[in-house]
Design a protein around this motif. Structure first.
Motif, PDB file in Angstrom:
ATOM      1  N   ARG A 100      25.453  82.379  25.484  1.00 40.04           N
ATOM      2  CA  ARG A 100      26.075  82.189  24.171  1.00 40.04           C
ATOM      3  C   ARG A 100      25.620  80.897  23.497  1.00 40.04           C
ATOM      4  O   ARG A 100      25.375  80.873  22.296  1.00 40.04           O
ATOM      5  CB  ARG A 100      27.603  82.199  24.284  1.00 40.04           C
ATOM      6  N   ALA A 101      25.517  79.806  24.254  1.00 37.10           N
ATOM      7  CA  ALA A 101      25.076  78.539  23.662  1.00 37.10           C
ATOM      8  C   ALA A 101      23.681  78.697  23.063  1.00 37.10           C
ATOM      9  O   ALA A 101      23.405  78.192  21.971  1.00 37.10           O
ATOM     10  CB  ALA A 101      25.106  77.421  24.703  1.00 37.10           C
ATOM     11  N   ALA A 102      22.821  79.402  23.753  1.00 35.67           N
ATOM     12  CA  ALA A 102      21.469  79.643  23.239  1.00 35.67           C
ATOM     13  C   ALA A 102      21.533  80.514  21.986  1.00 35.67           C
ATOM     14  O   ALA A 102      20.834  80.252  21.004  1.00 35.67           O
ATOM     15  CB  ALA A 102      20.607  80.304  24.304  1.00 35.67           C
ATOM     16  N   ASN A 114      23.510  88.244  24.233  1.00 34.40           N
ATOM     17  CA  ASN A 114      22.872  87.387  25.230  1.00 34.40           C
ATOM     18  C   ASN A 114      23.181  87.937  26.624  1.00 34.40           C
ATOM     19  O   ASN A 114      24.175  88.650  26.824  1.00 34.40           O
ATOM     20  CB  ASN A 114      23.336  85.938  25.077  1.00 34.40           C
ATOM     21  N   ALA A 115      22.334  87.601  27.569  1.00 34.63           N
ATOM     22  CA  ALA A 115      22.414  88.171  28.911  1.00 34.63           C
ATOM     23  C   ALA A 115      23.708  87.809  29.637  1.00 34.63           C
ATOM     24  O   ALA A 115      24.346  88.671  30.253  1.00 34.63           O
ATOM     25  CB  ALA A 115      21.209  87.731  29.737  1.00 34.63           C
ATOM     26  N   VAL A 116      24.115  86.559  29.579  1.00 31.25           N
ATOM     27  CA  VAL A 116      25.292  86.123  30.327  1.00 31.25           C
ATOM     28  C   VAL A 116      26.554  86.828  29.826  1.00 31.25           C
ATOM     29  O   VAL A 116      27.350  87.343  30.620  1.00 31.25           O
ATOM     30  CB  VAL A 116      25.439  84.588  30.274  1.00 31.25           C
ATOM     31  N   ASP A 117      26.744  86.883  28.507  1.00 32.78           N
ATOM     32  CA  ASP A 117      27.930  87.551  27.961  1.00 32.78           C
ATOM     33  C   ASP A 117      27.896  89.055  28.204  1.00 32.78           C
ATOM     34  O   ASP A 117      28.921  89.660  28.534  1.00 32.78           O
ATOM     35  CB  ASP A 117      28.072  87.289  26.460  1.00 32.78           C
ATOM     36  N   MET A 118      26.725  89.672  28.046  1.00 33.86           N
ATOM     37  CA  MET A 118      26.630  91.112  28.298  1.00 33.86           C
ATOM     38  C   MET A 118      26.991  91.433  29.741  1.00 33.86           C
ATOM     39  O   MET A 118      27.726  92.388  30.009  1.00 33.86           O
ATOM     40  CB  MET A 118      25.219  91.631  27.985  1.00 33.86           C
ATOM     41  N   ALA A 119      26.468  90.641  30.675  1.00 33.46           N
ATOM     42  CA  ALA A 119      26.762  90.870  32.092  1.00 33.46           C
ATOM     43  C   ALA A 119      28.258  90.729  32.351  1.00 33.46           C
ATOM     44  O   ALA A 119      28.867  91.570  33.025  1.00 33.46           O
ATOM     45  CB  ALA A 119      25.968  89.908  32.968  1.00 33.46           C
ATOM     46  N   ALA A 120      28.868  89.686  31.799  1.00 28.85           N
ATOM     47  CA  ALA A 120      30.305  89.475  31.997  1.00 28.85           C
ATOM     48  C   ALA A 120      31.110  90.627  31.396  1.00 28.85           C
ATOM     49  O   ALA A 120      32.060  91.118  32.012  1.00 28.85           O
ATOM     50  CB  ALA A 120      30.723  88.144  31.377  1.00 28.85           C
ATOM     51  N   ASP A 121      30.728  91.075  30.193  1.00 35.75           N
ATOM     52  CA  ASP A 121      31.420  92.195  29.558  1.00 35.75           C
ATOM     53  C   ASP A 121      31.312  93.474  30.391  1.00 35.75           C
ATOM     54  O   ASP A 121      32.236  94.282  30.430  1.00 35.75           O
ATOM     55  CB  ASP A 121      30.871  92.461  28.151  1.00 35.75           C
ATOM     56  N   MET A 122      30.175  93.644  31.047  1.00 37.90           N
ATOM     57  CA  MET A 122      29.959  94.822  31.879  1.00 37.90           C
ATOM     58  C   MET A 122      30.679  94.720  33.219  1.00 37.90           C
ATOM     59  O   MET A 122      30.927  95.728  33.877  1.00 37.90           O
ATOM     60  CB  MET A 122      28.456  95.029  32.129  1.00 37.90           C
ATOM     61  N   GLY A 123      30.948  93.495  33.671  1.00 40.11           N
ATOM     62  CA  GLY A 123      31.572  93.301  34.978  1.00 40.11           C
ATOM     63  C   GLY A 123      30.577  93.113  36.100  1.00 40.11           C
ATOM     64  O   GLY A 123      30.894  93.347  37.271  1.00 40.11           O
ATOM     65  N   ILE A 124      29.354  92.686  35.746  1.00 41.52           N
ATOM     66  CA  ILE A 124      28.318  92.455  36.758  1.00 41.52           C
ATOM     67  C   ILE A 124      27.891  90.996  36.733  1.00 41.52           C
ATOM     68  O   ILE A 124      28.220  90.251  35.821  1.00 41.52           O
ATOM     69  CB  ILE A 124      27.083  93.366  36.543  1.00 41.52           C
ATOM     70  N   GLU A 125      27.143  90.593  37.740  1.00 45.42           N
ATOM     71  CA  GLU A 125      26.584  89.241  37.836  1.00 45.42           C
ATOM     72  C   GLU A 125      25.080  89.331  37.630  1.00 45.42           C
ATOM     73  O   GLU A 125      24.437  90.259  38.132  1.00 45.42           O
ATOM     74  CB  GLU A 125      26.841  88.663  39.229  1.00 45.42           C
ATOM     75  N   LEU A 126      24.509  88.379  36.891  1.00 43.42           N
ATOM     76  CA  LEU A 126      23.055  88.314  36.796  1.00 43.42           C
ATOM     77  C   LEU A 126      22.495  88.082  38.199  1.00 43.42           C
ATOM     78  O   LEU A 126      23.088  87.333  38.991  1.00 43.42           O
ATOM     79  CB  LEU A 126      22.625  87.136  35.908  1.00 43.42           C
ATOM     80  N   LEU A 127      21.363  88.711  38.495  1.00 43.13           N
ATOM     81  CA  LEU A 127      20.723  88.438  39.776  1.00 43.13           C
ATOM     82  C   LEU A 127      20.288  86.979  39.821  1.00 43.13           C
ATOM     83  O   LEU A 127      19.839  86.419  38.816  1.00 43.13           O
ATOM     84  CB  LEU A 127      19.481  89.317  39.972  1.00 43.13           C
TER      85      LEU A 127
END
Length: 193
Positions: A100-102, A114-127
């Motif tokens: 989000r900051a980016a 953004n990747a971090v927010d999408m992953a959190a919304d999905m309920g997964i962790e980035l690898l």
């Protein structure tokens, strides 16, 4: 899956949607036994039946192109570990900056997310980088695309973010400004069930 999901407060799929998803997951599991040697589908399915909210997450992984599959089992916690195992970075998660900051720092041409927010919304962790390297032991992934990976805070505080791909039979880790985004870069996630 492709049909519209039935939404309720617990984020459960309808019985038909659950059956469709389980059928896809089972077929993928059986087709790729090298990813989970020594594990059996019946045990995985029983764990999923006991945790139906995880089916919602797996469905998100599937509908965004991740092709989730079991890649391990944690004997300490009893968790099955799913990673996105699509050959290339999931199509429904590309063209996103790192976090989000980016995203907020971009003055023009902001990506949709953004990747971090999408992953959190999905309920997964980035690898993580280590998990990405583990994935690459199971076959060649991201030979034409790249995937954001969880970036250490020290790098992120300086404005950077890490991504990985596989070229020439080798896993490469790179850095980029966290605000950058490309049509061929997405992210891969993990889920414990």
């Amino acid at each position: 899956m492709s049909q519209t999901r039935t939404i309720n407060q617990q984020k459960h799929l309808s019985p038909e949607q659950q059956d469709d998803l389980l059928s896809v997951l089972k077929a993928r599991f059986e087709k790729n036994m090298n990813r989970h040697q020594g594990l059996d589908w019946e045990s995985v399915q029983a764990k999923l039946a006991a945790n139906p909210e995880k089916l919602w997450v797996l469905d998100d992984m599937e509908t965004t192109g991740g092709e989730p599959d079991v890649v391990g089992y944690d004997a300490t916690t009893g968790d099955y570990i799913f990673y996105d195992c699509s050959a290339e970075s999931p199509k429904g998660r590309r063209s996103v900056c790192y976090d989000r900051a980016a995203w907020e720092s971009r003055k023009e041409h902001k990506p949709a997310s953004n990747a971090v927010d999408m992953a959190a919304d999905m309920g997964i962790e980035l690898l993580t980088e280590a998990q990405y390297r583990e994935l690459q032991q199971l076959g060649p992934f991201d030979t034409k695309t790249s995937s954001w990976v969880k970036t250490p805070d020290a790098i992120r505080k300086l404005g950077g973010a890490l991504f990985c791909d596989c070229r020439y039979g080798h896993v490469f880790v790179y850095h980029n400004g966290a605000e950058s985004y490309y049509g061929a870069r997405g992210f891969r996630g993990s889920l414990r069930v």
